[in-house]
Scaffold this motif. Structure first.
Motif, PDB file in Angstrom:
ATOM      1  N   LEU A  43     -65.375 -54.868  16.262  1.00  0.00           N
ATOM      2  CA  LEU A  43     -65.947 -53.569  16.596  1.00  0.00           C
ATOM      3  C   LEU A  43     -65.839 -53.309  18.096  1.00  0.00           C
ATOM      4  O   LEU A  43     -65.505 -52.192  18.519  1.00  0.00           O
ATOM      5  CB  LEU A  43     -67.410 -53.507  16.158  1.00  0.00           C
ATOM      6  CG  LEU A  43     -67.678 -53.538  14.655  1.00  0.00           C
ATOM      7  CD1 LEU A  43     -69.178 -53.501  14.376  1.00  0.00           C
ATOM      8  CD2 LEU A  43     -66.987 -52.363  13.962  1.00  0.00           C
ATOM      9  N   GLN A  44     -66.101 -54.331  18.913  1.00  0.00           N
ATOM     10  CA  GLN A  44     -65.988 -54.165  20.361  1.00  0.00           C
ATOM     11  C   GLN A  44     -64.558 -53.861  20.777  1.00  0.00           C
ATOM     12  O   GLN A  44     -64.321 -53.029  21.653  1.00  0.00           O
ATOM     13  CB  GLN A  44     -66.490 -55.425  21.066  1.00  0.00           C
ATOM     14  CG  GLN A  44     -67.991 -55.632  20.980  1.00  0.00           C
ATOM     15  CD  GLN A  44     -68.446 -56.852  21.759  1.00  0.00           C
ATOM     16  OE1 GLN A  44     -67.656 -57.714  22.122  1.00  0.00           O
ATOM     17  NE2 GLN A  44     -69.746 -56.933  22.013  1.00  0.00           N
ATOM     18  N   ALA A  45     -63.612 -54.526  20.134  1.00  0.00           N
ATOM     19  CA  ALA A  45     -62.202 -54.303  20.467  1.00  0.00           C
ATOM     20  C   ALA A  45     -61.757 -52.893  20.128  1.00  0.00           C
ATOM     21  O   ALA A  45     -60.807 -52.368  20.713  1.00  0.00           O
ATOM     22  CB  ALA A  45     -61.318 -55.317  19.740  1.00  0.00           C
ATOM     23  N   HIS A  46     -62.446 -52.262  19.180  1.00  0.00           N
ATOM     24  CA  HIS A  46     -62.088 -50.915  18.757  1.00  0.00           C
ATOM     25  C   HIS A  46     -63.037 -49.863  19.330  1.00  0.00           C
ATOM     26  O   HIS A  46     -63.031 -48.719  18.880  1.00  0.00           O
ATOM     27  CB  HIS A  46     -62.061 -50.827  17.232  1.00  0.00           C
ATOM     28  CG  HIS A  46     -60.945 -51.610  16.614  1.00  0.00           C
ATOM     29  ND1 HIS A  46     -61.010 -52.979  16.434  1.00  0.00           N
ATOM     30  CD2 HIS A  46     -59.724 -51.232  16.148  1.00  0.00           C
ATOM     31  CE1 HIS A  46     -59.887 -53.405  15.871  1.00  0.00           C
ATOM     32  NE2 HIS A  46     -59.093 -52.376  15.693  1.00  0.00           N
ATOM     33  N   GLY A  47     -63.845 -50.260  20.326  1.00  0.00           N
ATOM     34  CA  GLY A  47     -64.692 -49.301  21.009  1.00  0.00           C
ATOM     35  C   GLY A  47     -65.834 -48.756  20.187  1.00  0.00           C
ATOM     36  O   GLY A  47     -66.351 -47.673  20.477  1.00  0.00           O
ATOM     37  N   ILE A  48     -66.247 -49.469  19.151  1.00  0.00           N
ATOM     38  CA  ILE A  48     -67.353 -49.031  18.297  1.00  0.00           C
ATOM     39  C   ILE A  48     -68.597 -49.784  18.737  1.00  0.00           C
ATOM     40  O   ILE A  48     -68.745 -50.970  18.460  1.00  0.00           O
ATOM     41  CB  ILE A  48     -67.044 -49.284  16.809  1.00  0.00           C
ATOM     42  CG1 ILE A  48     -65.749 -48.558  16.413  1.00  0.00           C
ATOM     43  CG2 ILE A  48     -68.203 -48.823  15.930  1.00  0.00           C
ATOM     44  CD1 ILE A  48     -65.305 -48.843  14.992  1.00  0.00           C
ATOM     45  N   GLY A  49     -69.480 -49.085  19.442  1.00  0.00           N
ATOM     46  CA  GLY A  49     -70.653 -49.724  20.009  1.00  0.00           C
ATOM     47  C   GLY A  49     -71.878 -49.620  19.133  1.00  0.00           C
ATOM     48  O   GLY A  49     -71.842 -49.088  18.016  1.00  0.00           O
ATOM     49  N   ALA A  50     -72.994 -50.110  19.664  1.00  0.00           N
ATOM     50  CA  ALA A  50     -74.240 -50.156  18.908  1.00  0.00           C
ATOM     51  C   ALA A  50     -74.745 -48.761  18.549  1.00  0.00           C
ATOM     52  O   ALA A  50     -75.335 -48.570  17.482  1.00  0.00           O
ATOM     53  CB  ALA A  50     -75.303 -50.908  19.710  1.00  0.00           C
ATOM     54  N   LEU A  51     -74.529 -47.771  19.420  1.00  0.00           N
ATOM     55  CA  LEU A  51     -75.011 -46.424  19.127  1.00  0.00           C
ATOM     56  C   LEU A  51     -74.317 -45.845  17.894  1.00  0.00           C
ATOM     57  O   LEU A  51     -74.944 -45.208  17.047  1.00  0.00           O
ATOM     58  CB  LEU A  51     -74.793 -45.510  20.331  1.00  0.00           C
ATOM     59  CG  LEU A  51     -75.529 -45.867  21.616  1.00  0.00           C
ATOM     60  CD1 LEU A  51     -75.332 -44.788  22.663  1.00  0.00           C
ATOM     61  CD2 LEU A  51     -77.007 -46.085  21.360  1.00  0.00           C
ATOM     62  N   THR A  52     -73.020 -46.057  17.818  1.00  0.00           N
ATOM     63  CA  THR A  52     -72.273 -45.573  16.666  1.00  0.00           C
ATOM     64  C   THR A  52     -72.722 -46.277  15.388  1.00  0.00           C
ATOM     65  O   THR A  52     -72.916 -45.649  14.340  1.00  0.00           O
ATOM     66  CB  THR A  52     -70.765 -45.794  16.874  1.00  0.00           C
ATOM     67  OG1 THR A  52     -70.361 -45.118  18.068  1.00  0.00           O
ATOM     68  CG2 THR A  52     -69.973 -45.247  15.702  1.00  0.00           C
ATOM     69  N   VAL A  53     -72.905 -47.588  15.474  1.00  0.00           N
ATOM     70  CA  VAL A  53     -73.366 -48.347  14.309  1.00  0.00           C
ATOM     71  C   VAL A  53     -74.768 -47.909  13.903  1.00  0.00           C
ATOM     72  O   VAL A  53     -75.076 -47.796  12.709  1.00  0.00           O
ATOM     73  CB  VAL A  53     -73.344 -49.861  14.603  1.00  0.00           C
ATOM     74  CG1 VAL A  53     -73.894 -50.650  13.411  1.00  0.00           C
ATOM     75  CG2 VAL A  53     -71.921 -50.322  14.921  1.00  0.00           C
ATOM     76  N   ALA A  54     -75.627 -47.621  14.880  1.00  0.00           N
ATOM     77  CA  ALA A  54     -77.007 -47.229  14.592  1.00  0.00           C
ATOM     78  C   ALA A  54     -77.066 -45.932  13.804  1.00  0.00           C
ATOM     79  O   ALA A  54     -77.831 -45.816  12.830  1.00  0.00           O
ATOM     80  CB  ALA A  54     -77.798 -47.104  15.892  1.00  0.00           C
ATOM     81  N   ILE A  55     -76.276 -44.953  14.206  1.00  0.00           N
ATOM     82  CA  ILE A  55     -76.307 -43.691  13.477  1.00  0.00           C
ATOM     83  C   ILE A  55     -75.722 -43.858  12.077  1.00  0.00           C
ATOM     84  O   ILE A  55     -76.181 -43.247  11.111  1.00  0.00           O
ATOM     85  CB  ILE A  55     -75.591 -42.563  14.247  1.00  0.00           C
ATOM     86  CG1 ILE A  55     -75.907 -41.214  13.613  1.00  0.00           C
ATOM     87  CG2 ILE A  55     -74.097 -42.787  14.306  1.00  0.00           C
ATOM     88  CD1 ILE A  55     -75.380 -40.042  14.409  1.00  0.00           C
ATOM     89  N   ALA A  56     -74.720 -44.731  11.942  1.00  0.00           N
ATOM     90  CA  ALA A  56     -74.138 -44.985  10.619  1.00  0.00           C
ATOM     91  C   ALA A  56     -75.156 -45.659   9.699  1.00  0.00           C
ATOM     92  O   ALA A  56     -75.305 -45.273   8.525  1.00  0.00           O
ATOM     93  CB  ALA A  56     -72.889 -45.847  10.756  1.00  0.00           C
TER      94      ALA A  56
END
Length: 348
Positions: A43-56
């Motif tokens: 996820l980090q390598a693809h720029g998907i951070g905690a904020l994006t995961v949180a909303i998902a």
């Protein structure tokens, strides 16, 4: 006369606070899960951070089991989405300092300002004239593309008073096109015939999220990555004065019979003040690290709360137009942003 109920004042304080606990516990649990998942290397390598995961995660729970305990959690969820968001935006200022501007020079600042202004102008014209979208959705998508992605959308929501589905649509566009930029920008680099420093300015001035800028910049090299992050932080700093101006404009649009009353986004001034304090280098690094972790948690809780109050049916009703607008802005950020970088770099 002495009150017949001596603990009434205490109850008046405790009872509302107790009402926050179920919702805060829920958003806190989702935020902790998102932060942990956000550490995943893929996820980090693809720029998907905690904020994006949180909303998902919030949307997943909100559209499945949340209805069973929504009434008990509503107060705390609303507190997370509004109050914790504002505090999170204020503490976001600890991530940068005014000295960051000097490292990109006046040319870099001018590039950022030109990209931001042109993207906002294009978003407003295309969103309202070509796609016929409502103004709040247009503003949220435009701000997300122009400044710092999901964090900018969440910071703008209290000013425009957007509905959860409008905010989620805007955040979704940031995720889609920002993630695409992570892969596209490094592929474009060999064909651009520019230096790593120039590539860093280009990436930092045009890619949506900070995490996405880090990924796309460091894919070319550390020099490009460092420059990209600094250019991005200058864009982030421009969010606060924009929010002040937007608040004044929205106040006039809503209309008042008497003197115009501006709903001032005080958290924006707090953001500037904290960035200024960080510029003085008075705070010990361990304290800044702890405050940044707290900030990440509060922003993740706000994102989770947003997801909990968003329903897929409302997003489906939005249709393809918001995605089309975000796609147009993404194309402008690449082509127009590259042209802006080239022209201003030639001048300075």
């Amino acid at each position: 006369m002495r009150s017949s109920n001596p603990i009434s004042a205490t109850q008046q304080f405790i009872l509302p606070a107790a009402g926050l606990l179920p919702g805060l516990a829920l958003t806190g649990a989702l935020a902790c899960a998102a932060i942990e998942l956000g550490r995943n290397p893929w996820l980090q390598a693809h720029g998907i951070g905690a904020l994006t995961v949180a909303i998902a995660l919030g949307m997943l729970v909100g559209n499945t089991v949340y209805g069973r305990f929504a009434a008990a959690s509503a107060q705390g969820v609303a507190f997370s989405k509004q109050n914790l968001l504002r505090l999170g935006v204020v503490l976001y200022g600890l991530r940068l300092s005014f000295r960051d501007i000097a490292q990109v020079g006046f040319g870099g600042v001018l590039i950022d300002a030109t990209v931001v202004c042109s993207t906002l102008a294009l978003a407003w014209f295309a969103g309202t004239r070509l796609f016929g979208l409502d103004r709040k959705t247009v503003l949220l998508i435009g701000v997300g593309s122009s400044f710092c992605g999901a964090a900018a959308v969440m910071a703008t929501e209290p000013v425009v008073r957007g509905r959860p589905e409008q905010v989620t649509v805007a955040v979704s566009t940031v995720v889609v096109f920002g993630t695409l930029a992570i892969f596209l920008y490094p592929l474009l680099y060999p064909w651009l015939a520019i230096t790593p420093h120039a590539y860093g300015l280009f990436a930092g001035s045009t890619i949506h999220e900070v995490a996405q800028v880090v990924a796309a910049g460091n894919a070319v090299g550390s020099d490009a990555g460092n420059t990209a992050v600094i250019a991005k932080m200058v864009r982030v700093m421009m969010l606060a004065p924009f929010l002040v101006a937007l608040s004044a404009g929205m106040s006039r649009v809503r209309g008042n019979t008497g003197p115009s009353r501006i709903t001032m986004p005080w958290f924006a001034f707090g953001f500037i003040a904290v960035a200024g304090l960080n510029s003085l280098a008075l705070l010990p690094k361990p304290a800044i690290a702890i405050a940044t972790d707290i900030d990440n948690a509060m922003l993740a809780m706000a994102m989770a709360a947003l997801g909990l109050t968003t329903h897929f049916s409302a997003i489906r009703q939005a249709g393809l137009k918001p995605l089309a607008l975000a796609g147009l802005l993404f194309a402008w950020l690449i082509a127009g942003g590259l042209a802006i970088n080239a022209c201003i770099d030639a001048l300075f």
